[in-house]
Each structure stands twice: as structure tokens, then as C-alpha cells.
Design a protein around this motif. Sequence first.
Motif, mmCIF file in Angstrom:
data_model
loop_
_atom_site.group_PDB
_atom_site.id
_atom_site.type_symbol
_atom_site.label_atom_id
_atom_site.label_comp_id
_atom_site.label_asym_id
_atom_site.label_seq_id
_atom_site.Cartn_x
_atom_site.Cartn_y
_atom_site.Cartn_z
ATOM 1 N N VAL A 131 11.010 -2.793 -0.876
ATOM 2 C CA VAL A 131 10.410 -1.592 -0.822
ATOM 3 C C VAL A 131 10.331 -1.090 0.707
ATOM 4 C CG1 VAL A 131 8.380 -0.238 -1.313
ATOM 5 C CG2 VAL A 131 9.473 -1.645 -3.056
ATOM 6 N N LEU A 132 10.029 -2.050 1.611
ATOM 7 C CA LEU A 132 9.799 -1.487 2.782
ATOM 8 C C LEU A 132 11.113 -1.091 3.502
ATOM 9 C CD1 LEU A 132 7.431 -4.458 4.251
ATOM 10 C CD2 LEU A 132 7.021 -1.949 4.264
ATOM 11 N N GLU A 133 12.175 -1.835 2.810
ATOM 12 C CA GLU A 133 13.634 -1.388 3.416
ATOM 13 C C GLU A 133 13.876 -0.042 2.845
ATOM 14 O OE1 GLU A 133 18.216 -2.785 3.131
ATOM 15 O OE2 GLU A 133 16.333 -4.231 2.321
ATOM 16 N N LEU A 134 13.483 0.404 1.513
ATOM 17 C CA LEU A 134 13.612 1.406 1.000
ATOM 18 C C LEU A 134 13.066 2.717 1.810
ATOM 19 C CD1 LEU A 134 14.289 3.803 -1.226
ATOM 20 C CD2 LEU A 134 12.028 2.761 -2.454
ATOM 21 N N TYR A 135 11.819 2.340 2.156
ATOM 22 C CA TYR A 135 11.071 3.412 3.121
ATOM 23 C C TYR A 135 11.889 3.700 4.423
ATOM 24 C CZ TYR A 135 7.474 5.673 5.671
ATOM 25 O OH TYR A 135 6.677 6.480 6.456
ATOM 26 N N GLU A 136 12.330 2.577 5.040
ATOM 27 C CA GLU A 136 13.195 2.539 6.347
ATOM 28 C C GLU A 136 14.340 3.492 6.298
ATOM 29 O OE1 GLU A 136 11.718 2.208 9.089
ATOM 30 O OE2 GLU A 136 10.091 0.896 8.573
ATOM 31 N N THR A 137 15.096 3.436 5.035
ATOM 32 C CA THR A 137 16.280 3.981 4.727
ATOM 33 C C THR A 137 16.235 5.416 4.134
ATOM 34 O OG1 THR A 137 16.513 3.119 2.617
ATOM 35 C CG2 THR A 137 17.636 1.922 4.274
ATOM 36 N N ARG A 152 4.522 5.303 7.942
ATOM 37 C CA ARG A 152 4.703 3.979 6.962
ATOM 38 C C ARG A 152 3.280 3.443 6.221
ATOM 39 N NH1 ARG A 152 7.968 -1.613 8.295
ATOM 40 N NH2 ARG A 152 5.926 -2.077 9.011
ATOM 41 N N PRO A 153 3.204 3.404 4.936
ATOM 42 C CA PRO A 153 2.004 2.751 4.594
ATOM 43 C C PRO A 153 1.746 1.385 5.022
ATOM 44 C CG PRO A 153 3.454 3.115 2.882
ATOM 45 C CD PRO A 153 4.122 3.772 4.060
ATOM 46 N N SER A 154 0.521 0.958 4.887
ATOM 47 C CA SER A 154 0.493 -0.575 5.190
ATOM 48 C C SER A 154 1.087 -1.624 4.300
ATOM 49 C CB SER A 154 -1.084 -0.925 5.559
ATOM 50 O OG SER A 154 -1.806 -0.665 4.465
ATOM 51 N N PRO A 155 1.457 -2.646 4.430
ATOM 52 C CA PRO A 155 1.883 -3.547 3.585
ATOM 53 C C PRO A 155 0.959 -4.015 2.340
ATOM 54 C CG PRO A 155 2.574 -4.513 5.487
ATOM 55 C CD PRO A 155 1.610 -3.363 5.881
ATOM 56 N N ALA A 156 -0.441 -3.939 2.669
ATOM 57 C CA ALA A 156 -1.531 -4.010 1.979
ATOM 58 C C ALA A 156 -1.898 -3.012 0.733
ATOM 59 C CB ALA A 156 -3.012 -4.096 2.603
ATOM 60 N N ARG A 157 -1.337 -1.519 1.300
ATOM 61 C CA ARG A 157 -1.420 -0.652 0.383
ATOM 62 C C ARG A 157 -0.255 -0.593 -0.536
ATOM 63 N NH1 ARG A 157 -1.352 5.959 1.901
ATOM 64 N NH2 ARG A 157 -1.825 6.623 -0.175
ATOM 65 N N LEU A 158 0.842 -1.127 0.018
ATOM 66 C CA LEU A 158 2.266 -1.240 -0.837
ATOM 67 C C LEU A 158 1.962 -1.965 -1.942
ATOM 68 C CD1 LEU A 158 5.327 -0.611 1.763
ATOM 69 C CD2 LEU A 158 4.318 0.813 -0.080
#
Length: 376
Positions: free
Chosen positions: A202-208, A224-230
Motif C-alpha cells: 500500500v505504501l508503494e501504491l501511494y508512491e506510484t 503521505r499518511p503515517s504507517p500507523a494510520r495506514l
Amino acid sequence: MALWRIRATVDDRPGYLSVLTASLALRGVNILTVQVHTTEVGALDDFLVDAPDQLTEADLRTAVERGRGRDCWVARSEARGLADQPTRVLGLAIRLVRDPDATGEALRTLLGADTVAWRPTPAGPLGGVGASTMLLADPAGGSYELFRREPSFTPAEYARAQALVELAATVARRDADRITVLLPDSAEVLVRPATVDDLPAVLELYETCSERSRQRRYLSGAARPSPARLRRLLEPARGLTLVAAVDSGGEAEPVVAMANLLGEGDEAEAALLVRDDWQRRGLGSALLRRLLGHAERIGYAAVLLHVHAENAPILRTVRRQDRPTSVDGDGSVLTVTVPLGVRPAELPRQPNGDPGGAPGAGAPPGSAGRWPQVAG
């Protein structure tokens, strides 16, 4: 030496358990494990013991009674009883994750039940635990009925068994929610419920995704939302998160879209993010359709989407659902409301004579801006 299981009830008062254990120790009985089940009539102590070979069942009963124990049950045990209860329960949970259809056998193993039967009728208000019977509600529908001649069931055993049944139902439901969606251009994507293991993808999705797509998702900007929020979004306390992945031939399937349904009260808020090269291909419509169906099944009254007024793609996506909608405007922000379980004729008519669908006066609810917005 021989292994035995002993169950006995003692008064739930300081020192009474030590009297019982001392009585066993005087006869050379070594206590290997002990569990205490709180009941209405006292503390039910469940022992696994190693006793001298010459001791009989009657000898052990006598030792328990002299130690102020009552309602004693004694039976020979096997070496597998040496595994402690948490380890056994975790092992059964792992088994159910792999095969949720093994629920009946898992219950039999957990409780040593004589019979386990699934019934199509729900447990209802009479579900619960008795001396020799246990009735467990199956969240998927129906109930499990267990019978054990002895020893008597306890409330603690009922709680453990019900937790296993709910785990199996959750796994089965998650497997059933895994589908392959065929898009209008013949592309295939796997749509499934998200887990915290999807965080890197999902982090990769956000970056792309483009900055525009990210801004459409978040009213506050493209940060970008924080990993904790994701993580909270991936497995919400109330609601559902779906991810869409494609087979790239590698070890990991890249996630190309994420859809969130976040519940609050009797309403839920929906949010979508679709990778730019997968937009305008019908994927957002397919994901939103599944979110609306899930929200309707579990009883939400409506689904809300908070969107930028210029986000024409998501407004088209909502219209494609073929459901009545209403739109409230507040400057650059629109709140789209999709009532659930309501026929178009039941909705109030807008000034233009159409049921829903036209912007009207009124500010969006106070929750506007708290959740991710939609893009795609």
C-alpha cells in the motif's frame, strides 16, 4: 508414574487450593499443570498430575475429598495432555486459519467432546453452556451443539470454544470475499480484504500515484499518511478495507487500488485510491459496488463519500452504482450520501424533480475531512 486428569471444585477462599494440593502431595502426586475456572459454585480446579503407579482412581478421589475438594472427576490422561492450554488453543487456531471447515473437529479436540453437531437453526437466546451440553452460535448462520458426558462444561471452556468458532467464520468469510474481477478491457484483478501484511504494498501504491490522485484522496493534501494510520485503515475496527492486486509473475502481487469502508454509528464512510494507470477502467466502480454491498449486508443506513467538487471521476463512479444518492455542497467539498435499503421512490425529491443526485444546500456532516477522500 502415570498421568491423570483431576477436576474438583473448592471454595473460592484464600488457602483452599493449597489444602487440596497438599493432600495430593502427601500421596506422592506431582502436579504438572493447573487451570482455575471460576464458576458460580466455587473455583473449579483442573489438574494434570503424575501419580505413583500404585495409586488408583479411588485413591485420587479420596485425596481430593480430604483436601476439601468436591464434585471430583478423575480420568487417565495421555502424554499430549502435557501441552499447556494456551499452546493447544493456538495450535487449533492455526489449523482453522488453514482449514476453517475443520471447526467441528477442532471443537472436539479442544473440549474432548463426545459429539459435535452443526445445526441449521441459530443458537438463539438459549445458547450457552450446561453441565453436559454446549450450544455455540455460528456467525455464518446456524449453531454447534456439543455433548460431553463428563466432566461438566465450564464458562471458560464455552468462551474459548465460541472464540474458535468466530475465528473459523472470519477466515471463511475472508476467503469467500476473495474474487477475481474481470474489467471491461478484459484485465483481471484479485480483490480481497486487506491485512496489515499489505502495508508495504500500500505504501508503494501511494508512491506510484500522482500528486493529483493523492490530493483527491486527502482533503488536507497529498502528504503521505503515517504507517500507523495506514495499519488502522488496513484492518479497521468497524468496516472493511479491500485491496486490488494484479499477478505480475513475481513473489508479491502489486496493489493497484485500495478501498476503505469505515463505520461510525449507523453510517459508514467510503474512500478509494486507484493507481493512475488503472483509473477509468471500471476498477473504482467494482470496488465501490462491493463496499456498498458489504455495508448493506451488515446493516448500515447509509454510506458517505466526502469529495472535492472538481473530482468528476468519482462522481461518475457513484452514479454508475445505479443507486439513489443525494449531494450536499460546502464550497469546494461535496458530501455524497448513498442511502442503503431504500427504494428511489422513498427518497425526498430535489427541486429539479429528480430523486437525489443534485447538489443541495447544507453543510457536510461534522465528520468531513477526517477520513481519506476518493480518487479514481
